[in-house]
Design an enzyme around this catalytic site. Sequence first.
Site: not given
Ligand code: ZN
Length: 473
Positions: A281, A425
Amino acid sequence: MKRFLSLGLTLALIFSIAALSGCGQKSDGSSSESGAGSAASSSTSSSADTSAGEGKKPTISGGAAQASGSGDSTGTADANGDADAAALTTVHTQEYGTCTNYDSDENNIKLRLNYPDGDIDALDNAFLDWAKQTAADYQNEQGGSDVAVSLAASYDSFNVNDRVVSLVGTASLNHSHSALPETKMTTFNADRETGKLLNFKDLLKDGGETAIRQLCADAGLDSTRTDLFDNWLLTAAGLRLYLDGEQAVEFTYSQLRGMLTVPKPPRKIDPSKPMIALTFDDGPSKNTEHILDLLEEYDVRATFFVVGNRVSTYADTAKRAVALGNEIGIHTWEHAKLTVLSPDEIASQITRTADAVKEYAGGTCAAVRPPGGACDDTVKQVAGQLGYILVNWSIDTLDWKTRDADSTYNAIMSQAADGGIVLCHDLYESTANAMDRVIPELIDQGYQLVTVSELLSYNTGGVTPGNLYSQRK
Ligand code: ZN
Protein backbone atom coordinates in the site's frame (compact mmCIF):
# COMPACT_ATOMS: atom_id res chain seq x y z
CA MET A 1 24.11 -3.32 -12.77
CA LYS A 2 27.12 -3.41 -10.50
CA ARG A 3 25.15 -5.36 -7.99
CA PHE A 4 24.65 -8.19 -10.47
CA LEU A 5 28.19 -8.15 -11.71
CA SER A 6 29.63 -8.59 -8.27
CA LEU A 7 27.73 -11.83 -8.05
CA GLY A 8 29.90 -13.13 -10.84
CA LEU A 9 32.74 -13.41 -8.40
CA THR A 10 30.88 -16.05 -6.51
CA LEU A 11 30.29 -18.10 -9.63
CA ALA A 12 32.34 -20.82 -10.93
CA LEU A 13 30.55 -24.01 -11.08
CA ILE A 14 32.74 -25.99 -13.31
CA PHE A 15 31.07 -28.79 -15.11
CA SER A 16 32.71 -31.76 -16.55
CA ILE A 17 31.95 -33.90 -19.47
CA ALA A 18 30.72 -37.34 -20.10
CA ALA A 19 30.17 -39.13 -23.30
CA LEU A 20 28.32 -41.54 -25.41
CA SER A 21 25.98 -44.31 -24.58
CA GLY A 22 23.23 -46.21 -26.22
CA CYS A 23 19.56 -45.38 -26.00
CA GLY A 24 17.68 -46.44 -22.95
CA GLN A 25 20.25 -45.43 -20.42
CA LYS A 26 18.35 -42.54 -19.08
CA SER A 27 18.66 -41.23 -15.63
CA ASP A 28 15.42 -41.12 -13.69
CA GLY A 29 15.09 -37.39 -14.22
CA SER A 30 15.01 -36.63 -10.52
CA SER A 31 18.64 -35.75 -10.69
CA SER A 32 18.53 -33.81 -13.91
CA GLU A 33 20.87 -31.15 -12.62
CA SER A 34 23.55 -33.60 -11.68
CA GLY A 35 22.88 -35.34 -14.93
CA ALA A 36 23.27 -32.06 -16.72
CA GLY A 37 26.51 -31.51 -14.95
CA SER A 38 28.04 -34.46 -16.64
CA ALA A 39 26.46 -33.91 -19.95
CA ALA A 40 28.74 -32.59 -22.55
CA SER A 41 31.82 -33.69 -24.29
CA SER A 42 35.05 -32.37 -25.52
CA SER A 43 35.42 -30.62 -28.80
CA THR A 44 38.55 -31.58 -30.62
CA SER A 45 40.73 -33.27 -28.08
CA SER A 46 42.47 -36.47 -28.90
CA SER A 47 42.18 -39.41 -26.58
CA ALA A 48 45.94 -39.34 -26.35
CA ASP A 49 45.59 -36.30 -24.12
CA THR A 50 44.03 -38.23 -21.35
CA SER A 51 46.20 -41.29 -21.51
CA ALA A 52 48.67 -39.25 -19.51
CA GLY A 53 46.55 -39.78 -16.44
CA GLU A 54 43.03 -39.42 -15.24
CA GLY A 55 43.90 -37.10 -12.42
CA LYS A 56 45.12 -34.34 -14.67
CA LYS A 57 41.84 -32.56 -14.82
CA PRO A 58 39.84 -33.39 -11.72
CA THR A 59 36.67 -31.85 -13.06
CA ILE A 60 36.50 -34.33 -15.88
CA SER A 61 34.41 -37.16 -14.61
CA GLY A 62 34.30 -39.28 -17.69
CA GLY A 63 33.95 -38.96 -21.38
CA ALA A 64 34.79 -40.32 -24.70
CA ALA A 65 38.42 -39.57 -24.47
CA GLN A 66 38.79 -40.97 -21.02
CA ALA A 67 36.79 -44.07 -21.66
CA SER A 68 38.87 -45.00 -24.64
CA GLY A 69 42.05 -44.39 -22.75
CA SER A 70 41.19 -46.44 -19.72
CA GLY A 71 42.08 -50.04 -19.24
CA ASP A 72 38.58 -51.37 -18.71
CA SER A 73 37.47 -50.20 -22.07
CA THR A 74 37.11 -53.07 -24.44
CA GLY A 75 35.91 -51.26 -27.47
CA THR A 76 38.15 -48.39 -28.31
CA ALA A 77 38.30 -47.48 -31.90
CA ASP A 78 39.51 -50.43 -33.87
CA ALA A 79 41.90 -50.33 -36.76
CA ASN A 80 39.03 -50.13 -39.22
CA GLY A 81 38.03 -46.77 -37.90
CA ASP A 82 35.03 -47.98 -35.96
CA ALA A 83 34.50 -45.79 -32.94
CA ASP A 84 32.64 -48.12 -30.67
CA ALA A 85 29.81 -46.47 -28.81
CA ALA A 86 29.65 -49.38 -26.41
CA ALA A 87 32.97 -48.34 -25.03
CA LEU A 88 31.72 -44.91 -24.25
CA THR A 89 28.89 -45.81 -21.98
CA THR A 90 27.76 -43.35 -19.38
CA VAL A 91 24.51 -42.38 -17.76
CA HIS A 92 22.58 -39.94 -19.85
CA THR A 93 19.78 -37.54 -19.10
CA GLN A 94 17.35 -37.67 -21.96
CA GLU A 95 14.30 -35.79 -20.82
CA TYR A 96 13.20 -34.74 -24.29
CA GLY A 97 12.04 -37.04 -27.05
CA THR A 98 12.56 -40.73 -27.54
CA CYS A 99 16.13 -41.86 -27.92
CA THR A 100 16.29 -43.36 -31.39
CA ASN A 101 19.02 -45.21 -33.26
CA TYR A 102 20.26 -44.10 -36.65
CA ASP A 103 22.85 -46.23 -38.41
CA SER A 104 24.18 -45.78 -41.90
CA ASP A 105 27.22 -46.69 -43.95
CA GLU A 106 27.57 -44.68 -47.13
CA ASN A 107 30.43 -43.07 -49.03
CA ASN A 108 32.95 -44.48 -46.62
CA ILE A 109 31.19 -42.79 -43.70
CA LYS A 110 29.83 -45.05 -41.02
CA LEU A 111 27.37 -43.37 -38.67
CA ARG A 112 26.07 -44.77 -35.41
CA LEU A 113 23.85 -42.20 -33.82
CA ASN A 114 21.44 -41.89 -30.98
CA TYR A 115 19.19 -38.93 -31.60
CA PRO A 116 16.06 -37.61 -29.93
CA ASP A 117 12.80 -38.19 -31.76
CA GLY A 118 10.57 -35.57 -30.17
CA ASP A 119 7.97 -32.92 -30.93
CA ILE A 120 10.45 -30.28 -32.10
CA ASP A 121 11.56 -31.32 -35.57
CA ALA A 122 14.02 -28.46 -35.83
CA LEU A 123 15.88 -29.76 -32.80
CA ASP A 124 15.87 -33.41 -33.85
CA ASN A 125 17.09 -32.52 -37.32
CA ALA A 126 19.68 -30.06 -36.07
CA PHE A 127 21.41 -32.78 -34.11
CA LEU A 128 21.23 -35.31 -36.93
CA ASP A 129 22.50 -32.77 -39.44
CA TRP A 130 25.32 -31.74 -37.13
CA ALA A 131 26.45 -35.34 -36.75
CA LYS A 132 26.39 -35.97 -40.50
CA GLN A 133 28.17 -32.73 -41.31
CA THR A 134 30.76 -33.38 -38.62
CA ALA A 135 31.50 -36.78 -40.13
CA ALA A 136 31.78 -35.34 -43.64
CA ASP A 137 34.08 -32.54 -42.50
CA TYR A 138 36.21 -35.03 -40.66
CA GLN A 139 36.53 -37.21 -43.72
CA ASN A 140 37.64 -34.20 -45.76
CA GLU A 141 40.24 -33.32 -43.16
CA GLN A 142 41.61 -36.85 -43.29
CA GLY A 143 42.08 -36.83 -47.03
CA GLY A 144 38.69 -37.12 -48.67
CA SER A 145 36.22 -39.75 -49.68
CA ASP A 146 38.78 -42.53 -50.03
CA VAL A 147 39.29 -42.50 -46.28
CA ALA A 148 36.87 -44.62 -44.30
CA VAL A 149 35.64 -42.75 -41.25
CA SER A 150 33.19 -43.49 -38.51
CA LEU A 151 31.25 -41.35 -36.15
CA ALA A 152 29.35 -42.44 -33.03
CA ALA A 153 27.20 -39.79 -31.39
CA SER A 154 24.78 -39.44 -28.54
CA TYR A 155 23.25 -36.66 -26.51
CA ASP A 156 21.76 -35.43 -23.28
CA SER A 157 18.53 -33.44 -23.38
CA PHE A 158 16.78 -31.31 -20.80
CA ASN A 159 13.29 -29.92 -20.47
CA VAL A 160 14.47 -26.60 -19.06
CA ASN A 161 10.91 -25.45 -18.51
CA ASP A 162 7.56 -26.05 -20.17
CA ARG A 163 8.83 -24.14 -23.18
CA VAL A 164 12.57 -24.52 -23.57
CA VAL A 165 14.38 -27.73 -24.44
CA SER A 166 18.14 -27.93 -24.56
CA LEU A 167 20.45 -30.58 -25.91
CA VAL A 168 24.15 -31.26 -25.71
CA GLY A 169 25.58 -33.72 -28.22
CA THR A 170 28.83 -35.62 -28.31
CA ALA A 171 30.50 -37.37 -31.19
CA SER A 172 33.49 -39.66 -31.32
CA LEU A 173 35.27 -39.82 -34.67
CA ASN A 174 37.77 -42.21 -36.11
CA HIS A 175 39.32 -43.12 -39.43
CA SER A 176 41.10 -46.05 -40.94
CA HIS A 177 44.62 -44.74 -40.44
CA SER A 178 44.45 -44.02 -36.78
CA ALA A 179 43.29 -45.64 -33.59
CA LEU A 180 43.05 -42.30 -31.85
CA PRO A 181 39.44 -41.10 -31.83
CA GLU A 182 38.65 -37.44 -31.85
CA THR A 183 35.68 -36.05 -30.03
CA LYS A 184 33.49 -33.10 -30.83
CA MET A 185 30.55 -31.58 -29.08
CA THR A 186 27.68 -29.27 -29.79
CA THR A 187 24.69 -27.71 -28.09
CA PHE A 188 21.21 -26.79 -29.26
CA ASN A 189 18.39 -24.95 -27.53
CA ALA A 190 14.84 -24.86 -28.82
CA ASP A 191 11.58 -23.09 -28.08
CA ARG A 192 8.68 -25.53 -28.00
CA GLU A 193 6.18 -22.73 -28.59
CA THR A 194 7.69 -21.55 -31.87
CA GLY A 195 9.19 -24.89 -32.85
CA LYS A 196 12.43 -23.10 -33.66
CA LEU A 197 15.96 -23.23 -32.40
CA LEU A 198 16.89 -20.46 -30.02
CA ASN A 199 19.56 -18.03 -31.19
CA PHE A 200 21.80 -16.77 -28.42
CA LYS A 201 21.86 -13.23 -29.79
CA ASP A 202 18.08 -13.15 -29.69
CA LEU A 203 18.09 -13.85 -25.96
CA LEU A 204 20.37 -10.94 -25.12
CA LYS A 205 18.89 -7.82 -23.66
CA ASP A 206 20.54 -4.48 -24.46
CA GLY A 207 24.06 -4.61 -23.08
CA GLY A 208 23.61 -8.25 -22.20
CA GLU A 209 26.65 -9.55 -24.05
CA THR A 210 28.98 -7.05 -22.42
CA ALA A 211 27.55 -7.86 -19.03
CA ILE A 212 27.92 -11.62 -19.51
CA ARG A 213 31.50 -11.18 -20.72
CA GLN A 214 32.12 -9.25 -17.52
CA LEU A 215 30.67 -12.13 -15.50
CA CYS A 216 33.12 -14.42 -17.30
CA ALA A 217 36.00 -12.07 -16.51
CA ASP A 218 34.96 -11.98 -12.86
CA ALA A 219 35.05 -15.77 -12.91
CA GLY A 220 38.62 -15.74 -14.12
CA LEU A 221 37.93 -16.56 -17.75
CA ASP A 222 39.25 -14.84 -20.83
CA SER A 223 36.22 -12.72 -21.58
CA THR A 224 37.56 -11.51 -24.92
CA ARG A 225 37.60 -14.88 -26.64
CA THR A 226 35.41 -14.97 -29.69
CA ASP A 227 34.11 -18.49 -29.11
CA LEU A 228 32.65 -17.70 -25.69
CA PHE A 229 29.09 -18.20 -26.87
CA ASP A 230 29.65 -20.92 -29.48
CA ASN A 231 28.35 -23.72 -27.28
CA TRP A 232 25.78 -22.46 -24.82
CA LEU A 233 23.02 -24.23 -23.01
CA LEU A 234 20.04 -23.10 -21.01
CA THR A 235 19.47 -25.19 -17.92
CA ALA A 236 16.90 -25.09 -15.16
CA ALA A 237 19.41 -23.13 -13.10
CA GLY A 238 20.88 -20.73 -15.62
CA LEU A 239 23.15 -20.36 -18.62
CA ARG A 240 25.99 -22.77 -19.22
CA LEU A 241 28.88 -21.97 -21.52
CA TYR A 242 31.06 -24.83 -22.73
CA LEU A 243 34.61 -23.73 -23.24
CA ASP A 244 37.20 -25.79 -25.04
CA GLY A 245 34.59 -28.52 -25.09
CA GLU A 246 35.67 -30.11 -21.90
CA GLN A 247 34.50 -27.80 -19.20
CA ALA A 248 31.65 -25.45 -18.67
CA VAL A 249 30.78 -22.56 -16.45
CA GLU A 250 27.28 -21.81 -15.38
CA PHE A 251 25.75 -18.50 -14.36
CA THR A 252 22.48 -18.53 -12.47
CA TYR A 253 19.44 -16.64 -13.70
CA SER A 254 19.86 -14.44 -10.66
CA GLN A 255 23.35 -13.46 -11.80
CA LEU A 256 22.04 -12.92 -15.32
CA ARG A 257 19.25 -10.62 -14.28
CA GLY A 258 18.84 -7.84 -16.80
CA MET A 259 21.09 -9.55 -19.35
CA LEU A 260 19.10 -12.41 -20.80
CA THR A 261 15.54 -13.09 -21.80
CA VAL A 262 14.60 -16.70 -21.34
CA PRO A 263 11.34 -17.83 -22.90
CA LYS A 264 9.10 -18.61 -20.02
CA PRO A 265 6.31 -21.14 -19.87
CA PRO A 266 2.80 -19.78 -19.48
CA ARG A 267 1.98 -19.01 -15.87
CA LYS A 268 -0.04 -21.63 -14.09
CA ILE A 269 -1.66 -21.51 -10.68
CA ASP A 270 -2.43 -24.81 -9.02
CA PRO A 271 -5.56 -24.29 -6.90
CA SER A 272 -4.74 -27.40 -4.89
CA LYS A 273 -1.52 -25.86 -3.65
CA PRO A 274 -1.19 -23.10 -1.03
CA MET A 275 -1.11 -19.49 -2.14
CA ILE A 276 -0.47 -16.12 -0.56
CA ALA A 277 -1.09 -12.61 -1.85
CA LEU A 278 1.53 -10.04 -0.94
CA THR A 279 0.04 -6.53 -1.05
CA PHE A 280 1.83 -3.20 -0.92
CA ASP A 281 0.00 0.00 0.00
CA ASP A 282 0.70 3.73 -0.20
CA GLY A 283 3.08 3.66 -3.17
CA PRO A 284 4.41 3.75 -5.76
CA SER A 285 7.69 4.97 -4.35
CA LYS A 286 11.39 4.74 -5.05
CA ASN A 287 11.42 1.45 -3.12
CA THR A 288 8.86 -0.20 -5.37
CA GLU A 289 11.43 -1.03 -8.06
CA HIS A 290 13.38 -3.27 -5.71
CA ILE A 291 10.26 -5.27 -4.98
CA LEU A 292 9.53 -5.48 -8.72
CA ASP A 293 13.08 -6.77 -9.31
CA LEU A 294 12.40 -9.62 -6.90
CA LEU A 295 8.98 -10.39 -8.31
CA GLU A 296 10.51 -10.54 -11.77
CA GLU A 297 13.46 -12.63 -10.67
CA TYR A 298 11.30 -15.22 -8.98
CA ASP A 299 8.53 -14.94 -11.56
CA VAL A 300 5.82 -14.34 -8.97
CA ARG A 301 3.12 -11.68 -8.60
CA ALA A 302 1.89 -9.21 -6.02
CA THR A 303 -0.68 -6.44 -5.70
CA PHE A 304 0.09 -2.75 -5.36
CA PHE A 305 -2.67 -0.63 -3.85
CA VAL A 306 -1.55 2.73 -5.12
CA VAL A 307 -2.34 6.24 -3.96
CA GLY A 308 -3.73 7.93 -7.07
CA ASN A 309 -1.88 11.21 -6.80
CA ARG A 310 1.49 9.41 -6.78
CA VAL A 311 0.96 7.43 -9.96
CA SER A 312 2.03 10.04 -12.51
CA THR A 313 5.26 10.69 -10.61
CA TYR A 314 6.12 6.98 -10.66
CA ALA A 315 4.53 6.21 -14.01
CA ASP A 316 7.44 4.05 -15.21
CA THR A 317 7.34 1.99 -12.03
CA ALA A 318 3.60 1.53 -12.23
CA LYS A 319 3.88 0.59 -15.89
CA ARG A 320 6.55 -1.98 -15.09
CA ALA A 321 4.41 -3.45 -12.33
CA VAL A 322 1.60 -3.97 -14.82
CA ALA A 323 3.93 -5.33 -17.51
CA LEU A 324 5.23 -7.94 -15.08
CA GLY A 325 1.72 -9.20 -14.47
CA ASN A 326 1.16 -7.65 -11.09
CA GLU A 327 -2.17 -6.23 -10.01
CA ILE A 328 -2.75 -2.56 -9.36
CA GLY A 329 -5.44 -1.76 -6.82
CA ILE A 330 -6.89 1.48 -5.58
CA HIS A 331 -5.85 3.04 -2.27
CA THR A 332 -7.79 6.25 -2.96
CA TRP A 333 -6.57 9.44 -4.58
CA GLU A 334 -4.97 11.00 -1.50
CA HIS A 335 -5.05 8.29 1.17
CA ALA A 336 -8.45 9.48 2.36
CA LYS A 337 -10.35 7.80 5.16
CA LEU A 338 -13.41 6.76 3.22
CA THR A 339 -15.79 6.31 6.17
CA VAL A 340 -15.94 10.06 6.80
CA LEU A 341 -16.70 10.97 3.18
CA SER A 342 -19.94 11.38 1.29
CA PRO A 343 -20.86 8.81 -1.37
CA ASP A 344 -19.85 11.24 -4.12
CA GLU A 345 -16.52 11.91 -2.47
CA ILE A 346 -15.89 8.19 -2.05
CA ALA A 347 -16.68 7.63 -5.71
CA SER A 348 -14.35 10.41 -6.74
CA GLN A 349 -11.48 9.00 -4.66
CA ILE A 350 -11.89 5.68 -6.41
CA THR A 351 -12.48 6.75 -10.01
CA ARG A 352 -9.75 9.41 -10.10
CA THR A 353 -7.26 6.76 -9.03
CA ALA A 354 -8.54 4.22 -11.53
CA ASP A 355 -8.23 6.83 -14.27
CA ALA A 356 -4.64 7.65 -13.30
CA VAL A 357 -3.71 3.96 -13.31
CA LYS A 358 -5.23 3.60 -16.76
CA GLU A 359 -3.52 6.71 -18.09
CA TYR A 360 -0.04 6.27 -16.61
CA ALA A 361 0.33 2.54 -16.06
CA GLY A 362 -1.96 1.14 -18.71
CA GLY A 363 -3.74 -1.11 -16.25
CA THR A 364 -7.25 -1.61 -15.00
CA CYS A 365 -8.21 -1.96 -11.37
CA ALA A 366 -10.61 -4.41 -9.80
CA ALA A 367 -10.03 -3.92 -6.08
CA VAL A 368 -10.06 -1.10 -3.56
CA ARG A 369 -8.20 -1.15 -0.30
CA PRO A 370 -9.66 1.48 2.01
CA PRO A 371 -6.92 3.42 3.85
CA GLY A 372 -6.66 2.17 7.39
CA GLY A 373 -8.95 -0.67 6.40
CA ALA A 374 -11.82 1.66 7.30
CA CYS A 375 -14.94 0.38 5.62
CA ASP A 376 -18.66 0.71 6.26
CA ASP A 377 -21.89 0.04 4.41
CA THR A 378 -21.68 3.30 2.46
CA VAL A 379 -18.18 2.49 1.25
CA LYS A 380 -19.29 -0.99 0.24
CA GLN A 381 -22.31 0.36 -1.56
CA VAL A 382 -20.35 2.91 -3.58
CA ALA A 383 -17.57 0.47 -4.43
CA GLY A 384 -20.17 -2.10 -5.43
CA GLN A 385 -21.96 0.35 -7.70
CA LEU A 386 -18.66 1.16 -9.39
CA GLY A 387 -17.90 -2.56 -9.80
CA TYR A 388 -15.01 -2.91 -7.33
CA ILE A 389 -14.39 -5.42 -4.59
CA LEU A 390 -12.91 -4.25 -1.28
CA VAL A 391 -9.83 -6.01 0.05
CA ASN A 392 -8.31 -5.82 3.52
CA TRP A 393 -5.81 -8.34 4.91
CA SER A 394 -5.30 -11.33 7.19
CA ILE A 395 -1.62 -10.81 7.97
CA ASP A 396 -0.52 -7.40 9.26
CA THR A 397 3.22 -6.81 9.13
CA LEU A 398 3.11 -3.44 10.97
CA ASP A 399 6.02 -2.53 8.70
CA TRP A 400 5.00 1.13 8.75
CA LYS A 401 5.55 1.12 12.51
CA THR A 402 8.67 -1.00 12.93
CA ARG A 403 10.49 0.13 9.75
CA ASP A 404 12.65 -2.89 10.32
CA ALA A 405 13.30 -5.59 7.73
CA ASP A 406 13.72 -8.37 10.30
CA SER A 407 10.45 -7.49 12.02
CA THR A 408 8.61 -7.42 8.71
CA TYR A 409 10.17 -10.71 7.69
CA ASN A 410 9.29 -12.33 11.03
CA ALA A 411 5.73 -11.02 10.96
CA ILE A 412 5.13 -12.62 7.57
CA MET A 413 6.94 -15.89 8.10
CA SER A 414 5.31 -16.50 11.50
CA GLN A 415 1.80 -15.93 10.17
CA ALA A 416 2.07 -17.31 6.64
CA ALA A 417 -0.94 -19.44 5.79
CA ASP A 418 -2.73 -20.65 2.70
CA GLY A 419 -5.16 -18.04 1.40
CA GLY A 420 -3.52 -15.26 3.36
CA ILE A 421 -3.39 -11.62 2.27
CA VAL A 422 -0.31 -9.84 3.59
CA LEU A 423 -0.35 -6.10 4.29
CA CYS A 424 2.90 -4.30 3.53
CA HIS A 425 3.84 -0.79 2.42
CA ASP A 426 6.24 -0.18 -0.45
CA LEU A 427 7.05 3.28 0.88
CA TYR A 428 9.73 1.81 3.10
CA GLU A 429 13.17 0.55 2.19
CA SER A 430 13.01 -1.86 5.14
CA THR A 431 9.93 -3.50 3.63
CA ALA A 432 11.59 -3.82 0.23
CA ASN A 433 14.67 -5.34 1.87
CA ALA A 434 12.54 -7.78 3.86
CA MET A 435 11.29 -9.14 0.54
CA ASP A 436 14.83 -10.32 -0.29
CA ARG A 437 14.16 -13.19 2.12
CA VAL A 438 10.38 -13.30 2.29
CA ILE A 439 9.79 -14.04 -1.38
CA PRO A 440 12.28 -16.91 -1.85
CA GLU A 441 11.42 -18.45 1.50
CA LEU A 442 7.67 -18.42 0.91
CA ILE A 443 8.35 -20.06 -2.45
CA ASP A 444 10.58 -22.61 -0.73
CA GLN A 445 7.73 -23.38 1.65
CA GLY A 446 5.53 -24.20 -1.31
CA TYR A 447 3.46 -21.03 -1.52
CA GLN A 448 2.39 -19.65 -4.86
CA LEU A 449 2.67 -15.87 -4.71
CA VAL A 450 -0.34 -14.49 -6.53
CA THR A 451 -2.33 -11.28 -6.88
CA VAL A 452 -5.37 -10.68 -4.67
CA SER A 453 -7.69 -11.12 -7.63
CA GLU A 454 -6.01 -14.42 -8.49
CA LEU A 455 -6.22 -15.56 -4.87
CA LEU A 456 -9.85 -14.54 -4.46
CA SER A 457 -10.84 -16.10 -7.77
CA TYR A 458 -10.49 -19.40 -5.94
CA ASN A 459 -12.94 -18.29 -3.25
CA THR A 460 -15.87 -20.62 -2.99
CA GLY A 461 -18.64 -18.73 -4.71
CA GLY A 462 -16.33 -16.25 -6.38
CA VAL A 463 -16.31 -12.57 -5.48
CA THR A 464 -19.02 -9.90 -5.56
CA PRO A 465 -18.38 -6.17 -6.09
CA GLY A 466 -19.02 -4.22 -2.90
CA ASN A 467 -18.03 -7.13 -0.65
CA LEU A 468 -15.05 -6.85 1.69
CA TYR A 469 -12.49 -9.68 1.60
CA SER A 470 -9.49 -10.23 3.82
CA GLN A 471 -8.44 -13.73 2.82
CA ARG A 472 -9.39 -16.59 0.56
CA LYS A 473 -12.27 -18.63 1.90
ZN1 ZN B 1 -2.37 3.15 3.43
